[in-house]
Design an enzyme around this catalytic site. Structure first.
Site, mmCIF file in Angstrom:
data_model
loop_
_atom_site.group_PDB
_atom_site.id
_atom_site.type_symbol
_atom_site.label_atom_id
_atom_site.label_comp_id
_atom_site.label_asym_id
_atom_site.label_seq_id
_atom_site.Cartn_x
_atom_site.Cartn_y
_atom_site.Cartn_z
ATOM 1 N N ASP A 71 32.348 22.762 34.583
ATOM 2 C CA ASP A 71 32.065 21.363 34.922
ATOM 3 C C ASP A 71 30.603 21.001 35.116
ATOM 4 O O ASP A 71 30.097 21.842 35.307
ATOM 5 C CB ASP A 71 32.968 20.841 36.039
ATOM 6 C CG ASP A 71 33.006 19.220 36.145
ATOM 7 O OD1 ASP A 71 32.491 18.475 35.345
ATOM 8 O OD2 ASP A 71 33.918 18.684 36.915
HETATM 9 C C1 BGC Z 1 33.552 15.452 35.916
HETATM 10 C C2 BGC Z 1 34.303 16.161 34.565
HETATM 11 C C3 BGC Z 1 33.247 15.550 33.353
HETATM 12 C C4 BGC Z 1 31.897 15.939 33.557
HETATM 13 C C5 BGC Z 1 30.869 15.339 32.586
HETATM 14 C C6 BGC Z 1 31.914 15.635 35.699
HETATM 15 O O1 BGC Z 1 31.185 15.268 37.046
HETATM 16 O O2 BGC Z 1 34.059 16.193 36.869
HETATM 17 O O3 BGC Z 1 35.316 15.875 34.533
HETATM 18 O O4 BGC Z 1 33.790 15.839 32.017
HETATM 19 O O5 BGC Z 1 31.253 15.374 34.612
HETATM 20 O O6 BGC Z 1 30.899 13.862 32.296
#
Ligand code: BGC
Length: 839
Positions: free
Chosen positions: A250
């Protein structure tokens, strides 16, 4: 006969492989091993961190182009977050899961892949399949269900759908990422049994059967170790499930050089991150083995081969065509849950003369939740637009009733003229610290999100937006902005106000994606132009990786100065109508990534509004526009209640298809709908000393409700349609051994006068068990569509695993008799039969 079974391994595998479901490209492919040999340690390590926010590094000499990753999961945003590159906005994950239909989920994957390809995206960052452990979870709307089987089957179908159309899918966030409070650091303390039977089970089929090309590791820790360093990335993911794809982090979830020793493959975003040069040094010093690096590189090359980003490999060719807009409409209707109906629905358009539509969300509909899942749709059909279109001969009124909007909403494009181009919109200019213009753009919106893309946010001194605004109504408005930083508003050459907004709390996601706002009064006259210049200086971001990101919205605060007057006006309109459509719901300050909800109550005065409207006219259909459960204390007084989730860009059309009976409400509750937050057995999402203890073990969702003996408003699995059904003749295999399957068949008849949808739900129970088990648990389901008067035999295949429990590090089969129950919800199961688990 409608023969519905869970898709098999081969049916789901979408890896560009052969008919046997084996990957045509896997990390041990000799061609990839050759390419690996040609890379230096530095090149290999560079490949393990993103090139920027959304892409991976290209390496020209081995024919590797960059790969573009994009959120997802309910649409595909693409490289920029911008109205000039709009995206298909599909209904939320909850709407998808409520359809209880793997074919819809698979088409959702197809549609996402079509959209991804259109935008040059190789990988969709979805589906989000963390469980609905507590309805307060901020990303509840993105997730699928409180039940691991329903989640797993639908997620696997989504993954297969995206990948058979050539685009990687990323089940996320692995694992136990079921809340948002302290989301970067919270430690989930959870038993192995609950992990295996619930939280990991939600992911398992996406990997084992649909062979996901990626999995995203979560931000949180699980039993003391952060997800990106956790052994769970190896076992069960790799060692037991045979995952051969990329574990992508993540965003900012990779925290240490040491994490390179774990089965974490790719750190996002880049180019700065915890690995980089420090990892090269660690490898040279023998602290991290080069084999560990090679394994990651081979997986990234495999992914590139699968998506067609590596020369010499064709990738999976897209074959499934899906009309995204039509699908969005169909999927929303398929997932809408009619929980109560006294016969008012469906409504024949010619039968009503006056329709009173009430509610902020009837106009400013929520079609998606907040946070990284947000996409910018080209257009949205609101409920009021849909109703006006579907009832052309009726007089349709709209009253706001109660303000739901929190913070500023964008100025309507139709009221804006870009002073530079003369076209509708806004001129934007970026100034550096010395005041020199370094970048300009012409926009058609007053909401700006810069995460990735070309805008030089890191060099920004001041952001300046100019427009000529021609208000359409006269009166006092509140003009303002939402962001973290300081803004000055200049109206017709004079400063109106300067204000600073600070972040509430230290959650980066919330600060960036749902920031607080500030506004100031201004008197305007309809048709009288206002020259508006907004100057903004963003506050310094706390984390390096998010330094290049910025969000800024300017526009109007809602007028909530006399809430009782709004309620009275709506009730007066309702009193005279033949039909009232009351749309209640949430807003982006309530349901978003970055924070959890603190209440299940509807925001603002909506409950008072509902009571007033229902008292004025009981011929009221209550439509709930929320991604997750909300309290509806007046629900028994409504003639019908329709739960429509976040409905996607075709929301208004789908809603009227349902109201008029053009479409069947196809949804069944994927999650228990509580009457009141106080009744919810598992609700807490707040870490204590950094820890969220999943003390309830396997008793989550309806399992917990059954154990507590509390009645919800509507149980898991509940949902009505417009026809009537009869189920009979349950037949079940007598015995089942480990590794085998039980076949459950029932005869289903549509006894009503119109075609409809029925969902056969199969639950198991084991009353005399030596193991602590839920009172009942879902073991299979099958949707069936039948014409009026038609009947079918429906078969549901239940694998023996459904009866197993995780004990002492392995799946155990308690021998003996299990009861299988068939019916229409966890609380309505008239048919039973038994099967015997044999050794
Ligand atoms: C979120 C993810 C997301 C990523 C990219 C993170 O803060 O938890 O679900 O894919 O950001 O945007």
């Amino acid at each position: 006969m409608a023969n519905t079974t869970t898709p098999t391994d081969t049916e789901l595998a979408a890896d560009g492989g052969t008919a046997t479901g084996r990957p045509a490209v896997s990390p041990d492919d000799p061609r990839l091993l050759d390419l690996l040999q040609r890379l230096t340690l530095e090149q290999k390590v560079q490949l393990l961190t993103g090139r920027d926010f959304w892409t991976s590094w290209p390496i020209e000499e081995i024919g590797l182009r960059r790969m573009l990753f994009s959120d997802g999961p309910s649409g595909v945003r693409g490289e920029t977050w911008d109205e000039r590159s709009p995206s298909l906005n599909l209904p939320s994950g909850t709407a998808l899961s409520a359809a209880w239909d793997t074919s819809i989920a698979r088409r959702y994957g197809h549609a996402s892949a079509v959209e991804a390809r259109r935008k040059g995206v190789d990988v969709v960052l979805g589906p989000t399949i963390n469980l609905h452990r507590s309805p307060l979870g901020g990303r509840h709307f993105e997730g699928f269900s409180e039940d691991p089987l329903l989640t797993a089957d639908l997620a696997a179908a989504y993954v297969a759908g995206a990948q058979e159309n050539g685009v990687g899918a990323t089940p996320k966030h692995y694992v136990a990422n079921d809340f948002e409070t302290e989301r970067f650091t919270a430690d989930v303390v959870v038993s192995d049994r609950a992990l295996r039977e619930l939280y990991l089970a939600a992911f398992e089929k996406s990997v084992v059967e649909a062979r996901a090309w990626l999995v995203m590791s979560a931000y949180n820790s699980i039993n003391g170790t952060t997800a990106s360093e956790n052994d769970l990335l190896e076992t069960p993911l790799n060692s037991e499930w045979g995952f051969d794809g990329v574990v992508i982090s993540d965003w900012t979830g990779v925290r240490s050089v040491d994490s390179a020793k774990a089965s974490q493959d790719l750190a996002m975003p880049g180019p700065v991150g915890a690995w980089g040069d420090a990892l090269v040094t660690a490898v040279q010093a023998g602290e991290v083995s080069e084999e560990a690096i090679d394994r990651k590189v081979l997986r990234i090359l495999t992914l590139a081969a699968r998506v067609g980003a590596l020369e010499g490999f064709e990738g999976v060719r897209p074959t499934f065509v899906e009309d995204g807009v039509a699908f969005a409409r169909e999927a929303e209707a398929a997932g809408a849950v009619l929980v109560a109906n006294d016969g008012i629905l469906p409504v024949t358009p010619g039968s009503v003369r006056r329709i009173a539509v009430v509610g902020d969300n009837a106009d400013r509909a929520r079609t998606q939740g907040g946070g990284s899942a947000t996409v910018v749709p080209e257009s949205v059909v609101s409920p009021i637009e849909g109703i006006r279109e579907a009832f052309p001969d009726a007089e349709v009124t709209w009253s706001v009733g109660a303000v739901v909007q929190e913070g500023v909403a964008e100025l309507p494009l139709a009221e804006l003229t870009n002073p530079v181009t003369g076209e509708p919109g806004v001129h934007v200019s970026f100034l550096d610290e010395a005041g020199a213009e370094i970048y300009t753009e012409e926009r058609r919106a007053t909401s700006f999100v810069y995460i990735g893309g070309d805008a030089p946010v890191t060099s920004l001194g001041e952001f300046v937006a100019t427009t000529t605004w021609t208000p359409s109504v006269s009166g006092r408005v509140r003009l303002g902005f939402a962001s973290i930083g300081e803004a000055t508003f200049v109206v017709d050459g004079d400063e109106l106000f300067t204000a600073s907004v600070a972040a509430e709390g230290d959650e980066l996601g919330a600060a960036l994606l749902a920031p607080p706002s500030e506004s100031h009064p201004l008197d305007v006259e309809a048709g009288q132009t206002v020259d508006l210049t907004v100057r903004f200086r963003k506050a310094k971001a706390s984390g390096e990786s998010f330094d290049g990101a910025m969000m800024f919205t300017f526009g109007l605060d809602a007028d909530d100065s006399d809430p009782q007057a709004l309620i009275d006006a709506a009730a007066a309109e309702a009193a005279d109508a033949d039909l009232v459509v009351l749309v209640v719901g949430t807003n982006s300050k309530v349901e978003s990534e970055g924070f959890d909800r603190s209440t299940l109550a509807l925001p603002g005065r909506q409950d008072d509004l509902a009571r007033a409207v229902l008292a004025a006219n009981p011929r009221t259909v209550a439509v709930v526009n929320a991604g997750s459960p909300v309290e509806l204390p007046w629900r028994d007084d409504a003639a019908a209640v329709l739960l429509t989730w976040f409905g996607g860009q075709e929301y208004g059309h789908a809603l009227t298809d349902l109201l008029t009976g053009l479409a069947e409400p196809g949804g069944r509750l994927p999650t228990t709908w509580p009457a009141a937050a106080a009744d919810v057995p598992v609700i807490d999402v707040t870490p204590r000393d950094g820890v969220v203890a999943y003390d309830e073990g396997i008793h989550v969702g309806y399992r917990a409700w059954l154990r507590a003996g509390t009645e919800p408003a509507w149980p898991f699995g509940h949902g009505l349609g417009y026809t009537t059904w009869q189920q009979s003749g349950i037949r079940v295999s007598d015995t089942v051994s480990a590794g085998g399957v039980v076949t459950v068949s029932v005869d289903v008849a549509n006894t009503g006068a119109r075609a409809g949808k029925h969902v056969v739900q199969v639950y198991a129970s084991r009353p005399e068990s030596h193991v602590d088990r839920p009172a009942r648990w879902l073991v299979g389901f099958a949707p069936v569509l039948l014409d009026a008067g038609a009947s079918a035999t429906v078969e549901v295949t239940v694998p023996a695993r459904a009866f197993a429990d995780w004990r002492d590090g392995a799946w155990a089969h308690e021998p003996g008799e299990f009861t299988l129950h068939v019916g229409t919800s966890v609380a309505e199961l008239p048919l039973t039969a038994t099967t015997e688990v044999v050794g």
